[in-house]
Write an enzyme that holds these catalytic residues in place. Structure first.
Site, PDB file in Angstrom:
ATOM      1  N   ARG A 139      32.097  22.433 -12.203  1.00 15.71           N
ATOM      2  CA  ARG A 139      30.877  22.611 -12.991  1.00 15.71           C
ATOM      3  C   ARG A 139      29.623  22.571 -12.113  1.00 15.71           C
ATOM      4  O   ARG A 139      28.592  23.140 -12.473  1.00 15.71           O
ATOM      5  CB  ARG A 139      30.815  21.561 -14.098  1.00 15.71           C
ATOM      6  CG  ARG A 139      30.705  20.128 -13.647  1.00 15.71           C
ATOM      7  CD  ARG A 139      31.114  19.129 -14.711  1.00 15.71           C
ATOM      8  NE  ARG A 139      32.555  19.166 -14.955  1.00 15.71           N
ATOM      9  CZ  ARG A 139      33.177  18.426 -15.867  1.00 15.71           C
ATOM     10  NH1 ARG A 139      32.487  17.585 -16.626  1.00 15.71           N
ATOM     11  NH2 ARG A 139      34.477  18.514 -16.029  1.00 15.71           N
TER      12      ARG A 139
ATOM     13  N   LYS B  34      42.514  13.207  -5.986  1.00 12.14           N
ATOM     14  CA  LYS B  34      43.544  13.417  -6.987  1.00 12.14           C
ATOM     15  C   LYS B  34      44.773  12.572  -6.668  1.00 12.14           C
ATOM     16  O   LYS B  34      45.096  12.356  -5.497  1.00 12.14           O
ATOM     17  CB  LYS B  34      43.940  14.897  -7.028  1.00 12.14           C
ATOM     18  CG  LYS B  34      42.866  15.830  -7.536  1.00 12.14           C
ATOM     19  CD  LYS B  34      43.371  17.268  -7.542  1.00 12.14           C
ATOM     20  CE  LYS B  34      42.268  18.224  -7.985  1.00 12.14           C
ATOM     21  NZ  LYS B  34      41.930  18.062  -9.407  1.00 12.14           N
TER      22      LYS B  34
END
Length: 517
Positions: free
Chosen positions: A365, A291
């Protein structure tokens, strides 16, 4: 947690640090709400005029403090805004009461007792005020496990050298009717529910070095023993043996290995079974797809879905709901290292499907996919997963609304309706079939990334691939409301919010009553 009592005393006669009254926006100025009659009488029927002189308008969230008039046992009157006066014949809705009570509880931080004389007309109103006040009184002052308090205490008992007033110690609900069964049941439910929302908030606010996957699993095991729940914890060896490639792939770059926790509540007369699956990334650096600066600081909150699921199962046990409820906590820490999953790697998921990892920051996910597949093997009536899944959902719906996606249109409507009943903001989102092609992969069954536009929907489409045929499934993307980075508002604190717990508990209650929609 802040204590709650139901009082039969009048607002004027109750001894407290402050008496809380409601004030609304009228056509000609502020209007004192029902419930404050005794207080208004002490002001000679001119409380509204005094408040207007002090600048009060009755706007939602507004707080005005003033010295109490002669005849009141409390030394302070706290008037909290309720917004517009209801239409003729109507009352204040539950969410308005929750917000007002929450604002008042925050304003009374450090006080021993607040007498809440808000416009409570029935048991539902009493529950709303109780929920709002108890939620608003929340403060985080804990750490996890054996570590000492996160803030060092000075010799005066403050933290970090600053005075610490602590939360409001007691909420006395004026007009609460302690002998009325409906009032008693409604406020007992509110107390149990808020205790579990605050459990979720505590977990979310706990620093990641203290809440590793193993530490989170230990919290679940401890709670299970206390409340008579069944737990199963799969460590890294069991995950490897079972073929949980998604959870292992996300967690393999960290020195803190992953866990999959099954925590289950059963009722002997239950007719419905729900499976709840929570994303539990205890810290998300993004992995190799790191990130950017400014996006890492709050990533301890990436386990908010698992916290919500955990809290919901315990709440169901406390409330004795006539439903079978199984929570799956998919716990991992997503870190970059020499052993971390790389972009382009292919993972073999639980159940046999393969996934090409195009972005290691689309990790939620992956852990959810393993857990959803495993949950489906038990053939529940419905599976609902909860996750801080995508920044795209925040862009679409903002910081206070979560998205709802399902494989069943009726169920999508049910979840939206339930969230509204519970007082949580949500919005139904589609799963457009044309976006499915975007997650095709030349080297695996599918990829973990697709088109950039509609990224929150793509994540839902990915998860749908792991839902067993014939099972009703819902996905709640709580990335926006799970962690409040701005100032506190209403009953919502800064930091972890416990988003989705109220919706999930209401869903469990709906299932217990025989309907899922």
């Amino acid at each position: 947690m802040t204590a709650l009592t139901l009082s039969t005393s009048s607002a004027a006669a109750l001894r407290a640090d402050a008496v809380v009254v409601g004030v609304a926006k009228g056509a000609k100025g502020p209007v004192v709400a029902v419930g404050a009659e005794a207080v208004d009488k002490a002001f000679g029927g001119k409380l509204a005029a005094v408040l207007e002189t002090l600048g009060a308008t009755g706007a939602d969230g507004e707080v005005t403090k003033l010295p109490a008039a002669s005849g009141l046992k409390a030394p302070v009157v706290l008037a909290v805004g309720l917004g517009e006066v209801p239409a003729k014949g109507g009352g204040y809705d539950a969410e308005t009461l929750r917000r007002a009570a929450g604002v008042a509880a925050r304003a009374l931080s450090g006080s021993k007792k607040g007498a809440f004389a808000l416009p409570v007309e029935d048991a539902a109103g009493a529950a709303a005020v109780a929920e709002g006040a108890l939620l608003g009184a929340y403060t985080y002052d804990k750490t996890n496990g054996s570590a000492k308090d996160a803030k060092s205490k000075d010799k005066n008992g403050g933290k970090g050298g600053k005075k610490d007033n602590g939360p409001l110690a007691e909420v006395a609900l004026v007009g609460g009717k302690p002998r009325d069964k409906a009032y008693k049941a409604a406020t007992e439910r509110a107390t149990a529910l808020v205790a579990e929302i605050n459990r979720a908030r505590d977990l979310i606010n706990t620093p990641s070095n203290l809440l590793t996957p193993a530490a989170f699993a230990a919290e679940a095991v401890a709670a299970a023993k206390e409340h008579g729940l069944k737990t199963e914890v799969l460590d890294e060896k069991a995950l490897t043996k079972g073929g949980y490639g998604g959870i292992l792939g996300v967690g393999q770059g960290s020195d803190a290995p992953p866990r999959l926790v099954r925590i289950a509540y059963t009722h002997p007369k239950a007719e419905k079974t729900l499976a709840l699956v929570g994303k539990g990334i205890t810290y998300d650096s993004g992995g190799i797809s790191l990130k950017p600066a400014g996006h890492n600081e709050t990533m301890k909150c990436d386990m908010s879905g698992a916290a919500a699921v955990f809290a919901t199962v315990v709440a169901a046990a406390k409330l004795g709901l006539r439903v079978n409820l199984t929570g799956w906590l998919a716990l991992a820490e997503n870190m970059p290292s020499g052993s971390a999953t790389r972009p382009g790697d292919v993972l073999s998921m639980y159940g046999g499907k393969t996934v090409e990892v195009l972005n290691t920051d689309a990790e939620g996910r992956l852990v959810l996919a393993d857990a959803i597949t495993r949950a489906g093997e038990e053939k529940p009536d419905a599976i609902v997963d909860v996750a801080t899944l995508t920044g795209a959902m925040v862009l679409a719906l903002g910081n206070r609304t979560f998205g709802i996606m399902t494989n069943d249109e009726a169920f999508r409507g049910t979840l939206h309706e339930i969230a509204e009943e519970a007082g949580e903001q949500s919005w139904p989102m589609p799963l457009p079939s044309h976006l499915r092609k975007g997650i095709d992969s030349p080297v695996a069954d599918l990829a973990n990334m697709g088109e950039r536009m509609g990224g929150g929907l793509v994540a839902g489409i990915f998860l749908k691939e792991f839902v067993a045929d014939g099972i009703t499934w819902g996905h709640l993307d709580i990335a926006g409301p799970a962690f409040n980075e701005s100032g506190a508002f209403g009953y919502t604190p800064k930091g972890g919010t416990g988003a989705a717990v109220r919706t999930l508990v209401r869903l469990a209650e709906r299932a217990a009553d025989g309907g899922l929609g």
